[in-house]
Design an enzyme around this catalytic site. Structure first.
Site, short mmCIF file in Angstrom:
data_model
loop_
_atom_site.label_atom_id
_atom_site.label_comp_id
_atom_site.label_asym_id
_atom_site.label_seq_id
_atom_site.Cartn_x
_atom_site.Cartn_y
_atom_site.Cartn_z
N ASN A 131 0.79 -1.23 0.00
CA ASN A 131 0.00 0.00 0.00
C ASN A 131 0.83 1.28 0.00
OD1 ASN A 131 0.74 -0.49 2.67
ND2 ASN A 131 -1.09 0.50 3.49
N GLY B 112 2.70 -10.92 10.30
CA GLY B 112 3.70 -10.29 11.18
C GLY B 112 4.05 -11.19 12.36
N GLU C 8 5.46 -4.04 12.07
CA GLU C 8 4.39 -3.04 12.11
C GLU C 8 3.20 -3.62 11.38
OE1 GLU C 8 4.01 -0.48 13.82
OE2 GLU C 8 6.05 -0.49 14.59
N CYS D 230 -2.78 1.69 6.90
CA CYS D 230 -2.85 1.11 8.24
C CYS D 230 -3.38 2.14 9.23
CB CYS D 230 -1.49 0.60 8.68
SG CYS D 230 -0.23 1.87 8.60
#
Ligand code: NAD
Length: 464
Positions: free
Chosen positions: A140, A217, A234, A268
């Site tokens: 993104n 993650g 993250e 995010c």
């Protein structure tokens, strides 16, 4: 096959025109990743010993190259990940600024001199690069995220293996060519692919920096822990904007609409829950109005705010979340449907009246959908904002300083904003979340040095 599995070939398709194949390249096999790591390991000693001034110059040269290639990168970003052109321009400009910022940081002091036990003793700290940095990135922010990891890694003397998201393969390969001209061979290698390539990268490197979804993650972090290497991850968010009764209704609605729907909500830091304290009617009407004013369509056009979502699956996730909301008695204030045109377009969607157990209130959808929730007091609003597994960013809209200060102390996210959108990141400030949104140390800003270097404490006493 799930989208996280991998075939021998990586293909990325333009989300606004899925018959446009933007990249089709071989995926890096585990063996190819091991070979790339072996070659990177040979490049490491020379780059790590290159004087800091020279490394800084290389990053400055890389920034100049990106600036010269801006138009090409912007076009590619619009085409490959459907980011509206104005946001693509801003992201490439940010990428250039990130390279220049870390070029300067390469020249910062690399340790401290501390008071020693005796005047004849020198006690100091010195930092050294850690080796091969494995960077695993989402699609993104296909320029900014690879650069906010690669620039500090390189500035402080590490070499880099970058495993970009399959959906952003072409832009990662082109970006690496552009900045690679300023670097020694093999200081930065891009390894296209999916989960297999990603896992192989974590197996081969000396530290790993990940950005992406929570489940991936966690898997990456578990593997890093198993190998005993430093890691940072993250991950997702379910960010809230709180609106207090004293806020300027039109202004806060405009800011929240853009934080929720800009780049089709695929940030995010996007707002996915708006919590209105007191009577929500005026604010809700203003929010619906602000969203209705947003231009949806071709991301190549200057006035487009909401382009497509990244894939067909992503579009179905948004329409599925809207149907579920409807079936739970929620009210679709606008949107809720795919647009009747080619490409993965879905109408920006606002929902209210959801019961507390609705998935939309607990899970990240990562698309242009936002729930409006009513609360009776600021205390209840903060409780609702905090009551999710994620903890990336929360905003509040108020003119009351006491409320702002209390909110800043009580909200449990890594980023806290007052009268500002949840979206938007300052690359020179530490960035990261709490709870499921983040693991390991912060990234960006001065915090990056801690992660990409290790600290040695040196004691030198005079001989007798
Ligand atoms: P994703 O988790 O699907 O993929 C991220 C990266 O991990 C990709 O490169 C992918 O190929 C790779 N990968 C997948 N499986 C792997 C495995 N088993 N081992 C190693 N690597 C693997 O995420 P995405 O769809 O690319 O991006 C969207 C997500 O990223 C959202 O959840 C969003 O919130 C999050 N995100 C977070 C931040 C942040 O800074 N907090 C910024 C941008 C995006």
């Amino acid at each position: 096959m799930s989208r996280h599995e991998q075939t021998d070939v990586v293909t990325s398709l333009s989300p606004q025109n899925p018959s446009d194949v933007v990249a089709r390249v071989p995926a890096a096999s585990s063996e190819a990743v091991q070979q790339a790591a072996a070659v990177a390991r040979q490049a490491f000693p020379e780059w790590s010993k290159t004087p800091a001034l020279q490394r800084a110059n290389s990053l400055e040269t890389a920034a100049d190259s990106v600036r010269r290639s801006s138009a090409e990168l912007i076009d590619l970003m619009v085409r490959e990940v459907g980011k509206p052109v104005l946001e693509s321009e801003a992201e490439v400009a940010r990428g250039i600024a990130i390279l220049r910022y870390f070029a300067q940081q390469a020249l910062d002091p690399s340790g401290d001199v501390l008071p020693a036990a005796s005047p004849e003793t020198l006690l100091y700290t010195r930092r050294s690069p850690r080796g091969i940095a494995g960077l695993i990135t989402p699609w993104n922010f296909p320029v900014a995220i690879p650069l906010w990891k690669a620039a500090p890694a390189l500035a402080f003397g590490n070499v880099v293996l970058l495993k970009p998201a399959p959906e952003a393969t072409a832009i990662a390969l082109r970006l690496a060519e552009i900045i690679g001209e300023a670097l020694p061979p093999r200081a930065l290698t891009v390894l296209p692919g999916g989960a297999i390539s990603g896992r192989a990268v974590v197996e081969a490197v000396d530290l790993v920096s990940f950005t992406g979804s929570v489940p991936v993650g966690r898997a990456v972090s578990a593997l890093a822990v198993d190998r005993g290497i430093p890691f940072q991850a993250e991950m997702g968010g379910l960010n809230a904007s709180i609106v207090l009764p004293d806020a300027d209704v039109e202004q806060s609605a405009a800011i929240i609409a853009s934080a929720a729907m800009g780049y089709a909500g695929q940030k995010c830091t996007a707002t996915s829950r708006t919590i209105v304290v007191g009577d929500a009617t005026r604010f809700t009407d203003a929010l619906v109005g602000a969203v209705e004013h947003m231009t949806i369509g071709d991301p190549a056009k200057d006035d487009t705010i909401v382009g497509p979502v990244i894939t067909e699956d992503a579009r179905d996730r948004v329409t599925g979340a809207a149907s579920e909301a409807r079936s739970l008695g929620g009210r679709i204030l606008r949107g809720g449907k795919a647009l009747d045109q080619s490409g993965w377009f879905v109408a920006p969607t606002l929902v209210d009246g959801l019961p507390p157990e609705a998935r939309l209130l607990h899970e990240e959808v990562f698309g242009p959908i936002c729930a409006v929730i009513s609360a009776e007091s600021i205390e209840e609003a903060v409780e609702v904002a905090n009551g999710v597994p994620y903890g990336l960013v929360t905003s509040i809209f108020t003119l009351d300083l006491n409320h702002a200060l209390r909110f800043a102390n009580e909200v449990d996210t890594g980023l806290i904003r007052v009268n500002a959108p949840t979206s938007g990141v300052d690359f020179y400030a530490p960035f990261g979340g709490e709870k499921a949104s983040s693991m390991g140390p912060r990234e960006q800003g001065k915090a990056a040095r801690d992660f990409y270097t290790s600290l040695h404490t040196v004691t030198i006493a005079a001989g007798a």
